[in-house]
Design an enzyme around this catalytic site. Structure first.
Site, PDB file in Angstrom:
ATOM      1  N   HIS A   1       0.845  -1.192   0.000  1.00 55.97           N
ATOM      2  CA  HIS A   1       0.000   0.000   0.000  1.00 55.97           C
ATOM      3  C   HIS A   1       0.875   1.233   0.000  1.00 55.97           C
ATOM      4  O   HIS A   1       1.988   1.218   0.509  1.00 55.97           O
ATOM      5  CB  HIS A   1      -0.912   0.010   1.239  1.00 55.97           C
ATOM      6  N   ALA A   2       0.378   2.309  -0.537  1.00 57.95           N
ATOM      7  CA  ALA A   2       1.007   3.632  -0.512  1.00 57.95           C
ATOM      8  C   ALA A   2       2.525   3.603  -0.697  1.00 57.95           C
ATOM      9  O   ALA A   2       3.003   3.373  -1.782  1.00 57.95           O
ATOM     10  CB  ALA A   2       0.601   4.385   0.731  1.00 57.95           C
TER      11      ALA A   2
END
Length: 90
Positions: free
Chosen positions: A15-16
């Site tokens: 994620h991210a």
């Protein structure tokens, strides 16, 4: 074709920040690398949206694959990166 299965080492999964670092590294490779999870269709490792869409969590196994000159080195470099906790302070 060179393939390698690796467990996602980042506590937050892909994620991210971890996904962004992975995509940046994939973009620098001399060959196109794909990534897949749980029998899903392989996606381009250079696409942030595609990598995020895999929804890979900590400990999930993903398969990296590439073909052509430099494929083995590219897959191994990216596998080493994925195995680390990319959210940890350097």
């Amino acid at each position: 074709m060179h393939q390698r299965t690796v467990a996602v080492g980042s506590r937050s999964g892909l994620h991210a920040r971890p996904a962004s670092l992975f995509v940046q590294a994939a973009t620098r490779q001399p060959v196109k690398v794909t990534i897949s999870r749980d029998g899903q269709s392989a996606v381009d490792a250079r696409s942030l949206l595609s990598v995020l869409a895999l929804a890979a969590q900590y400990g999930d196994s993903v398969v990296l694959a590439a073909e052509g000159d430099g494929a083995e080195a590219a897959v191994e470099e990216l596998a080493t990166l994925l195995a680390r906790d990319l959210d940890a302070t350097p």
